[in-house]
Motif scaffolding. Structure first.
Motif, PDB file in Angstrom:
ATOM      1  N   ASN A   1       0.832  -1.208   0.000  1.00 17.70           N
ATOM      2  CA  ASN A   1       0.000   0.000   0.000  1.00 17.70           C
ATOM      3  C   ASN A   1       0.862   1.251   0.000  1.00 17.70           C
ATOM      4  OD1 ASN A   1      -2.245  -1.518   2.363  1.00 17.70           O
ATOM      5  ND2 ASN A   1      -2.540  -1.390   0.160  1.00 17.70           N
ATOM      6  N   PHE A   2       1.903   1.267   0.848  1.00 21.17           N
ATOM      7  CA  PHE A   2       2.806   2.423   0.884  1.00 21.17           C
ATOM      8  C   PHE A   2       3.465   2.637  -0.480  1.00 21.17           C
ATOM      9  CE2 PHE A   2       3.606   2.717   5.683  1.00 21.17           C
ATOM     10  CZ  PHE A   2       2.998   3.947   5.772  1.00 21.17           C
ATOM     11  N   VAL A   3       3.945   1.561  -1.083  1.00 22.81           N
ATOM     12  CA  VAL A   3       4.610   1.680  -2.383  1.00 22.81           C
ATOM     13  C   VAL A   3       3.649   2.252  -3.416  1.00 22.81           C
ATOM     14  CG1 VAL A   3       5.659   0.396  -4.286  1.00 22.81           C
ATOM     15  CG2 VAL A   3       6.290  -0.143  -1.932  1.00 22.81           C
ATOM     16  N   THR A   4       2.445   1.699  -3.497  1.00 22.52           N
ATOM     17  CA  THR A   4       1.458   2.170  -4.479  1.00 22.52           C
ATOM     18  C   THR A   4       1.050   3.612  -4.221  1.00 22.52           C
ATOM     19  OG1 THR A   4       0.615  -0.060  -4.812  1.00 22.52           O
ATOM     20  CG2 THR A   4      -0.841   1.763  -5.441  1.00 22.52           C
ATOM     21  N   LEU A   5       0.710   3.925  -2.990  1.00 15.99           N
ATOM     22  CA  LEU A   5       0.249   5.271  -2.672  1.00 15.99           C
ATOM     23  C   LEU A   5       1.333   6.324  -2.864  1.00 15.99           C
ATOM     24  CD1 LEU A   5      -1.814   4.338   0.462  1.00 15.99           C
ATOM     25  CD2 LEU A   5      -2.736   5.297  -1.641  1.00 15.99           C
ATOM     26  N   ILE A   6       2.523   6.027  -2.402  1.00 15.06           N
ATOM     27  CA  ILE A   6       3.606   7.004  -2.478  1.00 15.06           C
ATOM     28  C   ILE A   6       4.101   7.178  -3.914  1.00 15.06           C
ATOM     29  CG2 ILE A   6       5.965   7.514  -1.714  1.00 15.06           C
ATOM     30  CD1 ILE A   6       3.721   7.782   0.455  1.00 15.06           C
ATOM     31  N   THR A   7       4.393   6.070  -4.588  1.00 18.42           N
ATOM     32  CA  THR A   7       5.000   6.184  -5.920  1.00 18.42           C
ATOM     33  C   THR A   7       3.987   6.368  -7.045  1.00 18.42           C
ATOM     34  OG1 THR A   7       5.089   3.777  -6.209  1.00 18.42           O
ATOM     35  CG2 THR A   7       7.005   4.839  -5.231  1.00 18.42           C
ATOM     36  N   THR A   8       2.856   5.677  -6.980  1.00 19.94           N
ATOM     37  CA  THR A   8       1.881   5.738  -8.073  1.00 19.94           C
ATOM     38  C   THR A   8       0.848   6.842  -7.864  1.00 19.94           C
ATOM     39  OG1 THR A   8       2.151   3.361  -8.414  1.00 19.94           O
ATOM     40  CG2 THR A   8       0.221   4.403  -9.408  1.00 19.94           C
ATOM     41  N   THR A   9       0.167   6.810  -6.737  1.00 16.78           N
ATOM     42  CA  THR A   9      -0.905   7.779  -6.495  1.00 16.78           C
ATOM     43  C   THR A   9      -0.372   9.205  -6.407  1.00 16.78           C
ATOM     44  OG1 THR A   9      -2.153   6.082  -5.321  1.00 16.78           O
ATOM     45  CG2 THR A   9      -2.837   8.372  -4.989  1.00 16.78           C
ATOM     46  N   TYR A  10       0.712   9.407  -5.660  1.00 20.23           N
ATOM     47  CA  TYR A  10       1.239  10.754  -5.456  1.00 20.23           C
ATOM     48  C   TYR A  10       2.481  11.057  -6.271  1.00 20.23           C
ATOM     49  CZ  TYR A  10      -2.256  11.427  -1.930  1.00 20.23           C
ATOM     50  OH  TYR A  10      -3.458  11.555  -1.299  1.00 20.23           O
ATOM     51  N   GLY A  11       2.989  10.103  -7.027  1.00 20.12           N
ATOM     52  CA  GLY A  11       4.131  10.336  -7.904  1.00 20.12           C
ATOM     53  C   GLY A  11       5.403  10.754  -7.188  1.00 20.12           C
TER      54      GLY A  11
ATOM     55  N   TYR B   1       9.649   7.865  10.015  1.00 21.11           N
ATOM     56  CA  TYR B   1       9.367   6.470   9.732  1.00 21.11           C
ATOM     57  C   TYR B   1       7.929   6.194  10.119  1.00 21.11           C
ATOM     58  CZ  TYR B   1      10.016   1.463   9.368  1.00 21.11           C
ATOM     59  OH  TYR B   1       9.919   0.168   8.977  1.00 21.11           O
ATOM     60  N   ALA B   2       7.240   5.387   9.329  1.00 16.34           N
ATOM     61  CA  ALA B   2       5.892   4.942   9.661  1.00 16.34           C
ATOM     62  C   ALA B   2       5.814   3.443   9.395  1.00 16.34           C
ATOM     63  CB  ALA B   2       4.856   5.677   8.823  1.00 16.34           C
ATOM     64  N   TRP B   3       5.438   2.687  10.397  1.00 12.79           N
ATOM     65  CA  TRP B   3       5.306   1.239  10.244  1.00 12.79           C
ATOM     66  C   TRP B   3       4.230   0.887   9.227  1.00 12.79           C
ATOM     67  CZ3 TRP B   3       8.918  -1.763  11.820  1.00 12.79           C
ATOM     68  CH2 TRP B   3       9.552  -1.596  13.036  1.00 12.79           C
ATOM     69  N   SER B   4       4.434  -0.204   8.508  1.00 11.38           N
ATOM     70  CA  SER B   4       3.353  -0.834   7.760  1.00 11.38           C
ATOM     71  C   SER B   4       2.907  -2.024   8.603  1.00 11.38           C
ATOM     72  CB  SER B   4       3.838  -1.308   6.387  1.00 11.38           C
ATOM     73  OG  SER B   4       4.570  -2.514   6.497  1.00 11.38           O
TER      74      SER B   4
ATOM     75  N   ALA C   1      10.285  -5.887  10.227  1.00 14.25           N
ATOM     76  CA  ALA C   1       9.048  -5.517   9.537  1.00 14.25           C
ATOM     77  C   ALA C   1       9.341  -4.359   8.584  1.00 14.25           C
ATOM     78  CB  ALA C   1       7.977  -5.124  10.541  1.00 14.25           C
ATOM     79  N   TYR C   2       8.389  -4.092   7.683  1.00 16.90           N
ATOM     80  CA  TYR C   2       8.542  -3.035   6.686  1.00 16.90           C
ATOM     81  C   TYR C   2       7.835  -1.756   7.114  1.00 16.90           C
ATOM     82  CZ  TYR C   2      10.185  -6.538   3.380  1.00 16.90           C
ATOM     83  OH  TYR C   2      10.909  -7.518   2.754  1.00 16.90           O
ATOM     84  N   GLY C   3       8.306  -0.665   6.564  1.00 22.67           N
ATOM     85  CA  GLY C   3       7.671   0.618   6.785  1.00 22.67           C
ATOM     86  C   GLY C   3       8.163   1.628   5.770  1.00 22.67           C
TER      87      GLY C   3
ATOM     88  N   VAL D   1      13.222   9.043  -0.013  1.00 25.61           N
ATOM     89  CA  VAL D   1      12.068   8.320   0.498  1.00 25.61           C
ATOM     90  C   VAL D   1      12.240   6.842   0.155  1.00 25.61           C
ATOM     91  CG1 VAL D   1       9.549   8.054   0.331  1.00 25.61           C
ATOM     92  CG2 VAL D   1      10.586  10.316   0.091  1.00 25.61           C
ATOM     93  N   LEU D   2      12.057   5.978   1.148  1.00 30.72           N
ATOM     94  CA  LEU D   2      12.124   4.535   0.936  1.00 30.72           C
ATOM     95  C   LEU D   2      10.808   3.918   1.415  1.00 30.72           C
ATOM     96  CD1 LEU D   2      15.716   3.952   2.338  1.00 30.72           C
ATOM     97  CD2 LEU D   2      15.049   4.068  -0.057  1.00 30.72           C
ATOM     98  N   PRO D   3       9.853   3.641   0.501  1.00 32.86           N
ATOM     99  CA  PRO D   3       8.543   3.139   0.921  1.00 32.86           C
ATOM    100  C   PRO D   3       8.532   1.668   1.323  1.00 32.86           C
ATOM    101  CG  PRO D   3       8.598   3.387  -1.441  1.00 32.86           C
ATOM    102  CD  PRO D   3       9.893   3.926  -0.921  1.00 32.86           C
ATOM    103  N   GLU D   4       9.647   0.936   1.145  1.00 35.55           N
ATOM    104  CA  GLU D   4       9.718  -0.474   1.535  1.00 35.55           C
ATOM    105  C   GLU D   4      10.914  -0.712   2.449  1.00 35.55           C
ATOM    106  OE1 GLU D   4       9.090  -3.203  -1.877  1.00 35.55           O
ATOM    107  OE2 GLU D   4       9.907  -1.584  -3.056  1.00 35.55           O
ATOM    108  N   TYR D   5      11.094   0.123   3.438  1.00 34.71           N
ATOM    109  CA  TYR D   5      12.245   0.052   4.330  1.00 34.71           C
ATOM    110  C   TYR D   5      12.066  -1.092   5.326  1.00 34.71           C
ATOM    111  CZ  TYR D   5      15.981   1.776   7.356  1.00 34.71           C
ATOM    112  OH  TYR D   5      17.131   1.914   8.079  1.00 34.71           O
TER     113      TYR D   5
END
Length: 109
Positions: free
Chosen positions: A19-29, A68-71, A80-82, A90-94
């Motif tokens: 969700n983070f990857v999609t929202l950050i990179t795709t939805t908000y570019g 940082y925000a946990w997923s 875990a990822y966040g 920005v690293l959406p899959e840290y």
């Protein structure tokens, strides 16, 4: 409601890694560079440099330079990822240790 939005899932207010990857990179570019970090920290998203609790030292670290925000995606019993960000990117899959005290950023469906 926060502007990060997606649908589906039972625990849909807490984002998965994907969700983070999609929202950050795709939805908000948002790209994984300094400009992407600036965009993430600006309206309407307004992510802040919250830092995190380091369980090894018992201290708050990077409170004004990193966020940082946990997923809800667990990698193992200890990791875990966040979403991680600083002024340089920005690293959406840290992937990080679960023993650190980090923010939990809920998102709206």
């Amino acid at each position: 409601r926060h502007p990060l939005r997606y649908t589906g899932g039972v625990e849909e207010d807490i984002p998965t890694k994907d969700n983070f990857v999609t929202l950050i990179t795709t939805t908000y570019g948002i790209k994984s560079d300094a400009a992407g970090s600036t965009k993430l920290r600006s309206a309407p998203l307004n992510f802040a440099y919250t830092g995190w609790y380091e369980h090894e030292t018992g201290k708050l670290a990077y409170a004004s330079t990193g966020g940082y925000a946990w997923s809800r995606t667990v990698y193992s019993s200890t990791s875990a990822y966040g979403l991680y960000f600083s002024s340089s990117g920005v690293l959406p899959e840290y992937l990080t240790g679960r023993g650190h005290g980090r923010s939990l950023r809920c998102i709206a469906k």
